[in-house]
Design an enzyme around this catalytic site. Structure first.
Site, PDB file in Angstrom:
ATOM      1  N   ASP A 150     -52.946 -31.303  93.648  1.00 26.77           N
ATOM      2  CA  ASP A 150     -54.230 -31.396  92.953  1.00 26.77           C
ATOM      3  C   ASP A 150     -55.089 -32.487  93.596  1.00 26.77           C
ATOM      4  O   ASP A 150     -55.628 -33.360  92.920  1.00 26.77           O
ATOM      5  CB  ASP A 150     -53.999 -31.671  91.453  1.00 26.77           C
ATOM      6  CG  ASP A 150     -55.304 -31.608  90.658  1.00 26.77           C
ATOM      7  OD1 ASP A 150     -56.266 -30.992  91.128  1.00 26.77           O
ATOM      8  OD2 ASP A 150     -55.341 -32.186  89.550  1.00 26.77           O
ATOM      9  N   HIS A 193     -50.832 -38.298  83.502  1.00 23.66           N
ATOM     10  CA  HIS A 193     -49.684 -37.513  83.955  1.00 23.66           C
ATOM     11  C   HIS A 193     -49.129 -38.063  85.264  1.00 23.66           C
ATOM     12  O   HIS A 193     -49.825 -38.799  85.973  1.00 23.66           O
ATOM     13  CB  HIS A 193     -50.090 -36.046  84.157  1.00 23.66           C
ATOM     14  CG  HIS A 193     -51.405 -35.889  84.862  1.00 23.66           C
ATOM     15  ND1 HIS A 193     -52.591 -35.682  84.206  1.00 23.66           N
ATOM     16  CD2 HIS A 193     -51.737 -35.953  86.186  1.00 23.66           C
ATOM     17  CE1 HIS A 193     -53.590 -35.599  85.075  1.00 23.66           C
ATOM     18  NE2 HIS A 193     -53.101 -35.768  86.289  1.00 23.66           N
ATOM     19  N   ASP A 293     -58.201 -42.045  85.396  1.00 27.57           N
ATOM     20  CA  ASP A 293     -58.330 -40.598  85.576  1.00 27.57           C
ATOM     21  C   ASP A 293     -57.980 -39.846  84.293  1.00 27.57           C
ATOM     22  O   ASP A 293     -56.964 -40.130  83.658  1.00 27.57           O
ATOM     23  CB  ASP A 293     -57.378 -40.171  86.704  1.00 27.57           C
ATOM     24  CG  ASP A 293     -57.419 -38.685  86.961  1.00 27.57           C
ATOM     25  OD1 ASP A 293     -58.436 -38.209  87.480  1.00 27.57           O
ATOM     26  OD2 ASP A 293     -56.444 -37.993  86.609  1.00 27.57           O
ATOM     27  N   GLU A 335     -62.911 -42.158  83.429  1.00 24.75           N
ATOM     28  CA  GLU A 335     -63.295 -40.817  83.885  1.00 24.75           C
ATOM     29  C   GLU A 335     -63.114 -39.886  82.701  1.00 24.75           C
ATOM     30  O   GLU A 335     -62.047 -39.332  82.473  1.00 24.75           O
ATOM     31  CB  GLU A 335     -62.446 -40.353  85.070  1.00 24.75           C
ATOM     32  CG  GLU A 335     -62.998 -39.092  85.720  1.00 24.75           C
ATOM     33  CD  GLU A 335     -62.161 -37.836  85.531  1.00 24.75           C
ATOM     34  OE1 GLU A 335     -62.685 -36.735  85.767  1.00 24.75           O
ATOM     35  OE2 GLU A 335     -60.982 -37.934  85.139  1.00 24.75           O
ATOM     36  N   HIS A 404     -66.251 -34.830  93.343  1.00 22.22           N
ATOM     37  CA  HIS A 404     -65.236 -33.983  94.004  1.00 22.22           C
ATOM     38  C   HIS A 404     -64.754 -32.881  93.064  1.00 22.22           C
ATOM     39  O   HIS A 404     -64.012 -32.010  93.485  1.00 22.22           O
ATOM     40  CB  HIS A 404     -64.064 -34.850  94.452  1.00 22.22           C
ATOM     41  CG  HIS A 404     -63.312 -35.414  93.286  1.00 22.22           C
ATOM     42  ND1 HIS A 404     -63.859 -36.369  92.456  1.00 22.22           N
ATOM     43  CD2 HIS A 404     -62.103 -35.123  92.777  1.00 22.22           C
ATOM     44  CE1 HIS A 404     -62.993 -36.645  91.501  1.00 22.22           C
ATOM     45  NE2 HIS A 404     -61.919 -35.909  91.672  1.00 22.22           N
ATOM     46  N   ASP A 405     -65.148 -32.952  91.787  1.00 22.60           N
ATOM     47  CA  ASP A 405     -64.753 -31.921  90.831  1.00 22.60           C
ATOM     48  C   ASP A 405     -65.892 -30.918  90.662  1.00 22.60           C
ATOM     49  O   ASP A 405     -66.995 -31.107  91.166  1.00 22.60           O
ATOM     50  CB  ASP A 405     -64.380 -32.556  89.491  1.00 22.60           C
ATOM     51  CG  ASP A 405     -63.005 -33.209  89.561  1.00 22.60           C
ATOM     52  OD1 ASP A 405     -62.141 -32.696  90.297  1.00 22.60           O
ATOM     53  OD2 ASP A 405     -62.801 -34.240  88.888  1.00 22.60           O
ATOM     54  N   ARG A 529     -62.771 -26.053  94.531  1.00 20.65           N
ATOM     55  CA  ARG A 529     -63.368 -27.393  94.577  1.00 20.65           C
ATOM     56  C   ARG A 529     -63.311 -27.950  96.008  1.00 20.65           C
ATOM     57  O   ARG A 529     -64.072 -28.854  96.366  1.00 20.65           O
ATOM     58  CB  ARG A 529     -62.646 -28.346  93.621  1.00 20.65           C
ATOM     59  CG  ARG A 529     -62.919 -28.048  92.151  1.00 20.65           C
ATOM     60  CD  ARG A 529     -62.136 -28.971  91.235  1.00 20.65           C
ATOM     61  NE  ARG A 529     -60.687 -28.805  91.397  1.00 20.65           N
ATOM     62  CZ  ARG A 529     -59.769 -29.583  90.818  1.00 20.65           C
ATOM     63  NH1 ARG A 529     -60.153 -30.581  90.047  1.00 20.65           N
ATOM     64  NH2 ARG A 529     -58.484 -29.366  90.999  1.00 20.65           N
TER      65      ARG A 529
HETATM   66  C1  GLC Z   1     -59.555 -35.737  87.139  1.00 21.65           C
HETATM   67  C2  GLC Z   1     -59.775 -35.545  88.628  1.00 21.65           C
HETATM   68  C3  GLC Z   1     -59.516 -34.114  88.980  1.00 21.65           C
HETATM   69  C4  GLC Z   1     -58.102 -33.765  88.606  1.00 21.65           C
HETATM   70  C5  GLC Z   1     -57.796 -34.115  87.138  1.00 21.65           C
HETATM   71  C6  GLC Z   1     -56.328 -34.126  86.876  1.00 21.65           C
HETATM   72  O1  GLC Z   1     -60.452 -35.038  86.376  1.00 21.65           O
HETATM   73  O2  GLC Z   1     -61.075 -35.936  88.965  1.00 21.65           O
HETATM   74  O3  GLC Z   1     -59.748 -33.876  90.350  1.00 21.65           O
HETATM   75  O4  GLC Z   1     -57.882 -32.384  88.798  1.00 21.65           O
HETATM   76  O5  GLC Z   1     -58.247 -35.407  86.811  1.00 21.65           O
HETATM   77  O6  GLC Z   1     -55.728 -35.281  87.405  1.00 21.65           O
END
Ligand code: GLC
Length: 660
Positions: A150, A193, A293, A335, A404-405, A529
């Site tokens: 990911d 996680h 995150d 975030e 980046h998302d 993405r």
């Molecule tokens: C955040 C990151 C994303 C990722 C998600 C899970 O939103 O920006 O890229 O997929 O967390 O870690």
């Protein structure tokens, strides 16, 4: 104990700091008396915040042991902190608004796609400085699981750097070089996680009860089915559902994101203590901002969507208090890509005012910028942005045009209804528009994670693709290319003009297109993405000084915005951006009231000439008898209403008006 049944006096109970808990004095014995004293002063200052945060989350009988353990970790971290970092802490304590100043400019990149390795990133410092960057977010650089990770957000080891990027020593060397150049390094702390291959998950799968309790593992479907009733799906395409059956673990594991990302159980104080130590480790490697995150997902509560729960904010408060003791130069950034009404909590509301994250992404502003560009209408943005409550004056928004998302259309049904739109209909319009399906659209994005159950279709794509540059270049239409360049610069003028820390995602400064080959790399096939995570193209970067090229025009335009911004006290994050009522539906008005005078920003979001009534300038001391004539800070020119009494704005024109 939940937030609701806490006793109101918990925050105020005058708790003494325990006398020399767990031998903290011993840990500090090698330090000078002044430095030992400073530690004690910081503990006195932050102890109440730490305790109040922990008490809102953990049962009373666990809080004593946990707080003592944390104090011990903070003392160890403090004692080991390099003199240079200690000095930075002192400087920041003397200038706590350092990150709110208008000279801040952010840049975000994947280290490998930007510069190959961490050492390579140091080689790009002159480029970053040329742009005016003071804050660099390098996306996940800690050791991920192998295979699909990911984008690195499935971390297997928080104390090791991704081997192809370098080592922890390289990270230390990089932070030192960046610090020398006045650039703060931002690193992701993935705390919802870990990778299924992380040592904690490996131990849990091997049956170790201590580590099983780090996760949410259910023997049968009863628990998962009960939670699923109210849980949304984050990746409905490639990771449907929120639980994954794991043979080795003998049950269903909570996996909000991908099957290989195991959600942690933050109700377990051991998880808190582990992360506290990881944070101190990263801080001592010279990381200055920790990006929390997916923070919204940390706390699970049956019957809810398991996002934005009050415990999330209490946990953040306790983590922050701990960092303020050991390394007060370090900031937390939330975030939380959530609905507008939930967003402000991450900067602290009510009794958590000014006590949680220092920074949070302004997701609503980002969404509204794209919405205005598609509809050529500011009324929804005015409605939505005016409704966002004020945030603490000690915090700052991260403003951005894309990241980046993917872009999810976080548009509130109530806001849409208030301006005569259907929320569902407008979201569908934006998805059609930005995926290139809407007739006449300039955008060429991709649909990410279409969800038939909710109708949601999120969008991937570089700013250049979404703002019409890719389509105009493909059509060889010079007029459309000009409009697209102006549109991108207009969007960035809003982002840089807001206040807070504007962040550019790598490539936008030189108009990089979406990567047509995004699916060819192993592990990326299902995740578009990657279309907006291209590698830096040195040829395009090399054109940045040529005003006859698109990269040259964008680079110069962005530098100009950043330079002007840095000179305007009004754009300090402590001065809120106030969105005014629209006079023309095509012009977004934003006001910054400052003791040194007002700054009125007008943004024409259309490709036509639009106007602003001249008599409204007088109210801000910008025109009329006895007032200074308005000056546009972006050009240095005077800006006076024309003969018809209106101030006219060219297509996609931004003006930042002040008294001069
Ligand atoms: C955040 C990151 C994303 C990722 C998600 C899970 O939103 O920006 O890229 O997929 O967390 O870690």
């Amino acid at each position: 104990m939940t937030e609701d049944d806490r006793r109101p006096e918990d925050d105020r109970r005058p708790d003494a700091v325990p006398d020399d808990p767990a031998g903290v004095g011993g840990l500090l014995a090698g330090l000078s008396p002044d430095r030992r004293d400073l530690f004690d002063l910081r503990v006195d200052r932050w102890w109440p915040d730490l305790l109040a945060g922990l008490r809102a989350v953990y049962p009373a009988d666990q809080v004593d042991a946990l707080s003592t353990r944390l104090l011990h970790a903070a003392a160890a971290g403090y004692a080991e902190r390099e003199p240079d970092l200690h000095r930075l802490d002192q400087a920041r304590t003397l200038a706590p608004d350092w990150f709110q100043r208008p000279g801040m400019l952010g840049y975000a990149a994947y280290a490998d796609r930007f510069a190959g390795t961490l050492a390579g990133v140091a080689g790009q410092i002159p480029y970053l400085r040329e742009l005016g960057v003071t804050y660099l977010h390098l996306m996940p650089l800690l050791a991920p699981r192998s295979g699909d990770s990911d984008g690195g957000y499935a971390v297997a080891d928080y104390r090791t750097v991704r081997p192809d990027l370098g080592t922890v020593d390289d990270l230390r060397a990089l932070t030192r070089s960046l610090r020398g150049a006045g650039i703060s390094l931002v690193v992701d702390l993935v705390l919802n996680h870990v990778a299924r291959e992380h040592a904690w998950a490996v131990a849990a799968r091997a049956g170790d009860p201590h580590h099983r309790a780090y996760f949410h593992i259910f023997g049968d479907r009863t628990g998962p089915d009960a939670y699923e009733r109210t849980l949304p799906e984050i990746f409905p395409d490639f990771a449907p559902g929120n639980f994954t059956h794991d043979q080795a673990a003998g049950g269903w594991v909570w996996t909000t994101f991908n099957a290989f990302q195991w959600d942690l159980n933050w109700a377990n104080p051991d998880v808190f203590a582990e992360y506290a130590q990881i944070m101190l480790f990263l801080a001592n490697a010279g990381v200055e901002v920790l990006r929390l995150d997916a923070i919204a997902f940390l706390w699970k509560r049956l019957g809810t969507n398991c996002q934005n729960q009050p415990e999330v904010h209490a946990i953040t408060q306790a983590l922050r208090a701990l960092l303020r003791v050991a390394c007060p130069g370090v900031l937390l950034k939330a975030e939380a890509i959530v609905a507008p009404g939930d967003l402000v909590q991450y900067l602290g509301q009510g009794r958590r005012h000014g006590r949680v994250s220092d920074l949070a992404y302004h997701n609503s502003l980002m969404v509204q910028v794209w919405s205005m560009l598609a509809s050529r209408d500011v009324r929804l943005a005015v409605q939505a942005l005016r409704r966002i409550p004020p945030v603490p004056a000690s915090t700052a928004w991260i403003t951005y045009l894309r990241c980046h998302d993917d872009i999810g259309w976080a548009i509130d049904d109530g806001d849409a209804g208030a301006v005569g739109l259907s929320g569902y209909g407008h979201r569908a319009f934006l998805s059609d528009f930005y995926s290139g399906a809407f007739p006449g659209t300039f955008a060429r994005g991709l649909v990410f994670q279409a969800n038939p159950a909710t109708g949601d279709r999120r969008i991937s794509g570089m700013a250049a693709s979404l703002a019409g540059l890719d389509a105009a270049l493909a059509a060889g239409d010079a007029g459309q290319v000009d409009l697209a360049v102006d549109r991108i610069l207009l969007a960035y003028a809003i982002v840089l003009g807001w206040g807070g820390i504007p962040v550019l995602w790598m490539g936008d400064e030189i108009g990089a297109p979406s990567d047509p080959d995004w699916a060819t790399e192993p592990g990326h096939q299902a995740d578009n993405r990657w279309a907006h995570r291209p590698r830096l193209d040195p040829a395009r970067q090399g054109q940045r000084h040529d005003p006859g090229t698109v990269p040259g025009r964008l680079f110069a335009g962005l530098r100009r915005l950043a330079t002007v911004r840095a000179s305007l006290v009004h754009l300090h994050a402590g001065t809120p951006a106030q969105v005014l009522a629209a006079a023309d539906p095509g012009v977004l008005p934003v006001l910054h009231r400052h003791p040194q005078g007002d700054l009125l920003q007008l943004y024409n979001v259309t490709e036509q000439w639009r106007s602003w009534p001249g008599d409204r300038l007088a109210g801000y001391g910008l025109a009329g008898p006895g007032s200074a004539t308005a000056r546009d800070a972006l050009t240095g020119d005077g800006a006076a209403p024309g003969g018809d009494g209106n101030l006219w704005l060219a297509p996609y024109r931004a003006v930042w008006l002040h008294g001069g």
